[in-house]
Design an enzyme around this catalytic site. Sequence first.
Site, PDB file in Angstrom:
ATOM      1  N   LEU A   2       0.825  -1.209   0.000  1.00 44.96           N
ATOM      2  CA  LEU A   2       0.000   0.000   0.000  1.00 44.96           C
ATOM      3  C   LEU A   2       0.855   1.253   0.000  1.00 44.96           C
ATOM      4  O   LEU A   2       1.802   1.361   0.794  1.00 44.96           O
ATOM      5  CB  LEU A   2      -0.892   0.013   1.250  1.00 44.96           C
ATOM      6  CG  LEU A   2      -2.113  -0.905   1.203  1.00 44.96           C
ATOM      7  CD1 LEU A   2      -2.816  -0.923   2.557  1.00 44.96           C
ATOM      8  CD2 LEU A   2      -3.076  -0.496   0.094  1.00 44.96           C
ATOM      9  N   CYS A  82      -3.039  -9.052   5.812  1.00 45.10           N
ATOM     10  CA  CYS A  82      -2.949  -7.695   6.359  1.00 45.10           C
ATOM     11  C   CYS A  82      -3.724  -7.592   7.665  1.00 45.10           C
ATOM     12  O   CYS A  82      -4.899  -7.941   7.717  1.00 45.10           O
ATOM     13  CB  CYS A  82      -3.488  -6.677   5.341  1.00 45.10           C
ATOM     14  SG  CYS A  82      -3.431  -5.000   5.998  1.00 45.10           S
ATOM     15  N   GLY A 193       9.201 -12.339   3.958  1.00 50.63           N
ATOM     16  CA  GLY A 193       9.478 -11.792   5.277  1.00 50.63           C
ATOM     17  C   GLY A 193      10.958 -11.670   5.574  1.00 50.63           C
ATOM     18  O   GLY A 193      11.649 -12.683   5.699  1.00 50.63           O
ATOM     19  N   GLY A 214       9.641  -7.675  -0.193  1.00 52.43           N
ATOM     20  CA  GLY A 214       8.842  -6.463  -0.073  1.00 52.43           C
ATOM     21  C   GLY A 214       9.694  -5.229   0.150  1.00 52.43           C
ATOM     22  O   GLY A 214      10.154  -4.575  -0.788  1.00 52.43           O
TER      23      GLY A 214
HETATM   24  C1  LIG Z   1       4.345   0.189   3.222  1.00 53.89           C
HETATM   25  C2  LIG Z   1       3.920  -1.277   3.175  1.00 53.89           C
HETATM   26  C3  LIG Z   1       2.717  -1.594   2.599  1.00 53.89           C
HETATM   27  C4  LIG Z   1       2.323  -2.937   2.529  1.00 53.89           C
HETATM   28  N1  LIG Z   1       1.148  -3.228   1.890  1.00 53.89           N
HETATM   29  C5  LIG Z   1       0.820  -4.529   1.680  1.00 53.89           C
HETATM   30  C6  LIG Z   1      -0.294  -4.887   0.876  1.00 53.89           C
HETATM   31  O1  LIG Z   1      -1.005  -4.018   0.328  1.00 53.89           O
HETATM   32  N2  LIG Z   1      -0.565  -6.202   0.711  1.00 53.89           N
HETATM   33  C7  LIG Z   1       0.216  -7.188   1.276  1.00 53.89           C
HETATM   34  O2  LIG Z   1      -0.057  -8.373   1.066  1.00 53.89           O
HETATM   35  N3  LIG Z   1       1.270  -6.877   2.029  1.00 53.89           N
HETATM   36  C8  LIG Z   1       1.607  -5.594   2.230  1.00 53.89           C
HETATM   37  N4  LIG Z   1       2.716  -5.277   2.962  1.00 53.89           N
HETATM   38  C9  LIG Z   1       3.516  -6.365   3.552  1.00 53.89           C
HETATM   39  C10 LIG Z   1       4.595  -6.864   2.595  1.00 53.89           C
HETATM   40  O3  LIG Z   1       4.014  -7.329   1.406  1.00 53.89           O
HETATM   41  C11 LIG Z   1       5.410  -8.005   3.197  1.00 53.89           C
HETATM   42  O4  LIG Z   1       4.555  -9.098   3.442  1.00 53.89           O
HETATM   43  C12 LIG Z   1       6.086  -7.616   4.508  1.00 53.89           C
HETATM   44  O5  LIG Z   1       6.637  -6.321   4.450  1.00 53.89           O
HETATM   45  C13 LIG Z   1       7.186  -8.623   4.847  1.00 53.89           C
HETATM   46  O6  LIG Z   1       8.076  -8.779   3.771  1.00 53.89           O
HETATM   47  P1  LIG Z   1       9.448  -7.929   3.647  1.00 53.89           P
HETATM   48  O7  LIG Z   1      10.233  -8.180   4.918  1.00 53.89           O
HETATM   49  O8  LIG Z   1      10.129  -8.504   2.432  1.00 53.89           O
HETATM   50  O9  LIG Z   1       9.073  -6.507   3.512  1.00 53.89           O
HETATM   51  C14 LIG Z   1       3.133  -3.968   3.060  1.00 53.89           C
HETATM   52  C15 LIG Z   1       4.362  -3.607   3.635  1.00 53.89           C
HETATM   53  C16 LIG Z   1       4.760  -2.288   3.695  1.00 53.89           C
HETATM   54  C17 LIG Z   1       6.095  -1.936   4.311  1.00 53.89           C
END
Ligand SMILES: Cc1cc2nc3c(=O)[nH]c(=O)nc-3n(C[C@H](O)[C@H](O)[C@H](O)COP(=O)(O)O)c2cc1C
Length: 308
Positions: A2, A82, A193, A214
């Site tokens: 988002l 979420c 993650g 992400g």
């Molecule tokens: C600003 C922001 C917005 C996010 N929005 C979503 C979203 O819209 N849908 C979703 O499935 N996960 C969303 N996430 C979670 C990420 O997709 C991911 O699952 C989470 O950050 C863990 O992965 P990472 O450590 O690689 O960031 C969001 C994360 C962040 C930081």
Amino acid sequence: MLDWTDKHCRYFHRILTKQTLLYTEMVTTGAILFGKGDYLAFNAKEHPVSLQLGGSEPKALAQCAKLAQERGYDEINLNVGCPSDRVQNGMFGACLMANAELVAKCVASMQEQIDIPVTVKTRIGIDDQDSYTFLCQFIEKVMPFTKTFIIHARKAWLSGLSPKENREVPPLNYERVYQLKQDYPHLTIAINGGIKTIDEIKQHLHYVDGVMVGREAYQNPMLLTQIDSQIFGLPKPAIDPILAIKGLYPYIEQQLTKGAQLNHIMRHTLGIFNGRKGAKQWRRYLSENAHKQGAGIEVVEQALTFIN
Ligand SMILES: Cc1cc2nc3c(=O)[nH]c(=O)nc-3n(C[C@H](O)[C@H](O)[C@H](O)COP(=O)(O)O)c2cc1C
């Protein structure tokens, strides 16, 4: 993500990697069906791109999935991860993990309407429902209707933690995701993650079928420039970041004529020179100037002069 992976961001990321599957921000069925804007807009250059839907009404989800297929999306992904209050009030996101039957209905209802794949993004658990058995029960209910699950390897607390804390506080449990792949080898399991480097991605790929990155991909977009060669094995040198920025120029010109603001595009590129001399000045110059009325390519060109 988002506010992060909007269409400008995805266009930029596609310059950096041709093979990686890109995801939209979560878009709710309410926004698509009753909103004023075009929430399904994307650029044909973004392919392959997955539309992430937020919702829990099978009929509404199916309607949105159909519209998305017509618009040319490559995949629909259902958000079951979420934990935000707003999303819980709408009865979707992570709280749906407690209602696997409804998730199954949602996925089935969408898949009946479309030919492109429907996938599910979820967590390893919610609140005290965090046993491996709970996760397996969820998967078993849903797997007759989809083969692909992306698992954020930490649970979510549905109350008491902010969404940001829910991405940091519950501990990562990669083993649990690996176990899932071992016990359900016919499923396509992607892990998510805390994954930050090419080496980490390669390590996970010994145990699961895919890796979703992400925050690191957003904050350090240079990571994406290594994916095509290092992960997909394409004989292709990583793209130079200055060329990547210049590659955006035609898009910027086109978007500005459509009324977009330069800062809305360039904000996604701020991290591209991280670790390089001039990176701070690049970020500062864009932050101070790209929002100004009439700002165009000349602002980007000026910001690039700080990089050497
Ligand atoms: C600003 C922001 C917005 C996010 N929005 C979503 C979203 O819209 N849908 C979703 O499935 N996960 C969303 N996430 C979670 C990420 O997709 C991911 O699952 C989470 O950050 C863990 O992965 P990472 O450590 O690689 O960031 C969001 C994360 C962040 C930081």
